[in-house]
Design an enzyme around this catalytic site. Structure first.
Site, short mmCIF file in Angstrom:
data_model
loop_
_atom_site.label_atom_id
_atom_site.label_comp_id
_atom_site.label_asym_id
_atom_site.label_seq_id
_atom_site.Cartn_x
_atom_site.Cartn_y
_atom_site.Cartn_z
N VAL A 11 0.83 -1.20 0.00
CA VAL A 11 0.00 0.00 0.00
C VAL A 11 0.87 1.26 0.00
O VAL A 11 0.65 2.19 -0.78
CB VAL A 11 -0.94 -0.02 1.23
CG1 VAL A 11 -1.58 1.33 1.46
CG2 VAL A 11 -2.02 -1.08 1.04
N ASP A 30 11.03 3.91 5.35
CA ASP A 30 10.96 2.56 5.90
C ASP A 30 12.17 2.35 6.81
O ASP A 30 13.26 2.82 6.52
CB ASP A 30 10.95 1.52 4.77
CG ASP A 30 10.27 0.24 5.19
OD1 ASP A 30 9.20 -0.08 4.63
OD2 ASP A 30 10.80 -0.44 6.11
N GLU A 155 -3.83 -6.31 -5.50
CA GLU A 155 -2.50 -6.66 -5.99
C GLU A 155 -2.61 -7.06 -7.45
O GLU A 155 -3.58 -7.68 -7.86
CB GLU A 155 -1.94 -7.83 -5.17
CG GLU A 155 -1.64 -7.41 -3.75
CD GLU A 155 -1.00 -8.52 -2.93
OE1 GLU A 155 -0.53 -9.50 -3.51
OE2 GLU A 155 -0.97 -8.36 -1.70
N CYS A 263 -5.45 -9.61 2.30
CA CYS A 263 -6.54 -8.80 2.86
C CYS A 263 -7.75 -9.60 3.32
O CYS A 263 -8.13 -9.54 4.49
CB CYS A 263 -6.99 -7.76 1.84
SG CYS A 263 -5.74 -6.51 1.58
C1 UDX Z 1 -8.53 -7.36 -2.16
C2 UDX Z 1 -9.59 -6.32 -2.55
O1 UDX Z 1 -10.10 -6.61 -3.85
C3 UDX Z 1 -9.02 -4.92 -2.49
O2 UDX Z 1 -10.05 -3.97 -2.76
C4 UDX Z 1 -8.46 -4.70 -1.10
O3 UDX Z 1 -7.88 -3.41 -1.01
C5 UDX Z 1 -7.42 -5.75 -0.76
O4 UDX Z 1 -8.00 -7.04 -0.89
P1 UDX Z 1 -6.47 -8.57 -3.37
O5 UDX Z 1 -6.38 -9.38 -2.12
O6 UDX Z 1 -5.26 -7.99 -3.96
O7 UDX Z 1 -7.51 -7.35 -3.14
O8 UDX Z 1 -7.10 -9.52 -4.51
P2 UDX Z 1 -8.52 -9.81 -5.17
O9 UDX Z 1 -8.39 -9.62 -6.62
O10 UDX Z 1 -9.60 -9.09 -4.49
O11 UDX Z 1 -8.66 -11.38 -4.90
C6 UDX Z 1 -8.71 -11.91 -3.58
C7 UDX Z 1 -8.91 -13.41 -3.62
O12 UDX Z 1 -10.22 -13.73 -4.07
C8 UDX Z 1 -7.97 -14.16 -4.54
O13 UDX Z 1 -7.55 -15.35 -3.89
C9 UDX Z 1 -8.80 -14.46 -5.77
O14 UDX Z 1 -8.37 -15.59 -6.47
C10 UDX Z 1 -10.17 -14.66 -5.13
N1 UDX Z 1 -11.28 -14.42 -6.05
C11 UDX Z 1 -11.54 -13.16 -6.50
C12 UDX Z 1 -12.07 -15.47 -6.47
O15 UDX Z 1 -11.86 -16.63 -6.08
N2 UDX Z 1 -13.13 -15.21 -7.31
C13 UDX Z 1 -13.42 -13.97 -7.75
O16 UDX Z 1 -14.40 -13.81 -8.50
C14 UDX Z 1 -12.59 -12.90 -7.34
#
Ligand code: UDX
Length: 433
Positions: A11, A30, A155, A263
């Site tokens: 972030v 940092d 990410e 997250c």
């Molecule tokens: C998430 C939120 O989207 C973001 O807004 C927040 O700030 C941080 O957490 P991130 O963890 O980077 O972001 O990834 P994201 O794309 O949201 O995917 C999270 C998890 O859900 C992954 O393991 C992904 O594979 C899974 N996922 C996502 C699914 O299994 N199906 C989906 O339709 C979407």
């Protein structure tokens, strides 16, 4: 505006580089001297597409700096952002706020003139009040406004998410702080990005409520996928059929092996703790966590089934280890549950991931890491796609088939079509189809 960004994790680094790109002067700070050295010499400590170029161009333009010492940057700053980690506390699941509070203490000792102190880290409701109390204790006369400004970036798409967000949430009742925040986000403001001003507590809760809702949405479609398998329906068509309803929306309805990452797992647990403590427990979020954990184990059973129930002595080829594509992040990745479960049943594992291997080596035992998907296919009794990296979408399937002991594919991300795979002679299993 002059910005000091404390913490150069995901972030902090992405937000710092993007604010610099908006034209502000940003110093990213940092304590980790190695990280700062790496950044100063043009290296990027995380894998995030486009970040290297963004950092390089803003360093060159004289807007982006890196330092281990916060003194000067904080003294000169209009806004100091706290972007340090808030991991799950070992044992109880509460967010560990020690880094946030340590940063607040340091800032309190250094601020000079009116300064907006902004939490970008995901912090439980009430953390802003605690930070304010730290300022009152350490520097009773400091002119600061403590603001919540949660970050919603994903990410792998972090720069795009920062620069073209659905909304910006700013939690403060202080008019001067609102002005500073408006100025910082001016380029988005001009783009007509909705900027939502709320109370600080509301803003803190919005971040958790958003992440928990998305985790719940994914978990819901995963349950529907199980139901589809049981009744002979197709979850992708179900997702499309419900997603076209504008009230539901078509995003985050891809069934898979369960959510992971930095997250959703930690934020859902922290929300459950907060909700229980507040006497307003969230049974839906509690169920989401339980169902998602169980799902990762169930995926190992799917692989065992594809091996006719006899995994002992078999070679399982794994494609994709990170929790999602375009990151090297392994935190709470489904692979970390699936692989040990298969090893416990006596299977041998060979695996490939485009970016996650160095971290995976630290977290997984007895895995034979390969250089590419074809080396993984060679000698495998089953090939399992856990992460949907683009390079797995267009594999030379005829070559894969020749390399494998038997053409058996378990596609946990539904990136291939069942009919195509059958036509090519694969025993093919996917999710909810
Ligand atoms: C998430 C939120 O989207 C973001 O807004 C927040 O700030 C941080 O957490 P991130 O963890 O980077 O972001 O990834 P994201 O794309 O949201 O995917 C999270 C998890 O859900 C992954 O393991 C992904 O594979 C899974 N996922 C996502 C699914 O299994 N199906 C989906 O339709 C979407």
């Amino acid at each position: 505006m002059r910005v000091a960004m404390i913490g150069t994790g995901y972030v902090g680094l992405v937000s710092g580089a993007c604010f610099a790109d908006f034209g502000h002067t940003v110093t990213c700070i940092d304590k980790d001297a190695r990280k700062i050295e790496q950044l100063r010499s043009g290296g990027i400590p995380i894998y995030e597409p486009g970040l290297d170029l963004l950092v390089a161009s803003n360093v060159k333009a004289g807007r982006l700096f890196f330092d281990t010492d916060a003194t000067q940057a904080i003294r000169e700053a209009d806004a100091v952002f706290i972007g340090v980690g808030t991991p799950s506390r070992r044992g109880d699941g509460y967010a560990d706020l020690s880094y946030v509070y340590a940063a607040a203490e340091e800032i309190a000792g250094l601020v000079d003139g009116f300064t907006v102190v902004v939490t970008k880290s995901t912090v439980p409701v009430g953390t802003g009040d605690e930070i304010e109390a730290i300022f009152k204790r350490v520097r009773p006369n400091a002119q600061v406004a403590v603001v919540s400004n949660p970050e919603f970036l994903r990410e792998g798409a972090a720069i795009e998410d920062f620069k073209r967000p659905d909304r910006v949430v700013v939690g403060t009742d202080d008019a001067r702080a609102q002005e500073v925040m408006r100025e910082l986000y001016r380029p988005l403001y001009l783009n007509e990005t909705p900027i939502l001003f709320t109370s600080r507590r509301t803003s803190e809760l919005i971040k958790y409520a958003a992440n928990a809702f998305l985790a719940l949405k994914i978990t819901y479609i995963n349950e529907m996928a199980d139901l589809c398998e049981a009744v002979g329906a197709d979850v992708q068509q179900v997702a499309r059929g419900i997603g076209l309803d504008g009230r539901i929306g078509n995003k985050f309805l891809n069934a898979g092996p369960g959510y992971g990452g930095s997250c959703f797992p930690k934020d859902t647990i922290a929300l459950v703790r907060t909700a229980r403590d507040a006497g307003a427990p969230s049974e839906l979020v509690e169920a989401t966590i339980k169902v998602n954990d169980e799902r990762k184990r169930a995926m190992a059973r799917k692989v065992v089934k594809a091996l006719d129930g006899a995994p002992k002595g078999k070679t399982v080829g794994i494609l994709g280890l990170t929790f999602k594509p375009n990151t090297d992040d392994m935190r709470d990745a489904p692979s970390l549950s699936i692989i040990p479960a298969l090893q416990d049943k006596g299977a041998r594992i060979q695996a490939f991931d485009p970016e996650g291997t160095p971290e995976a080596r630290e977290l997984l035992r007895d895995v034979d890491f390969k250089e590419d998907p074809y080396a993984v296919a060679e000698g495998s009794d089953v090939l399992v796609i856990i992460t949907e990296w683009d390079q797995f979408r267009a594999l030379d399937l005829d070559r894969i088939k020749l390399l494998m002991k038997k053409p058996v594919l378990v596609d946990l991300r539904n990136i291939y079509k069942p009919a195509d795979m059958q036509a090519r002679g694969f025993a093919y299993t996917s999710v909810g189809r």
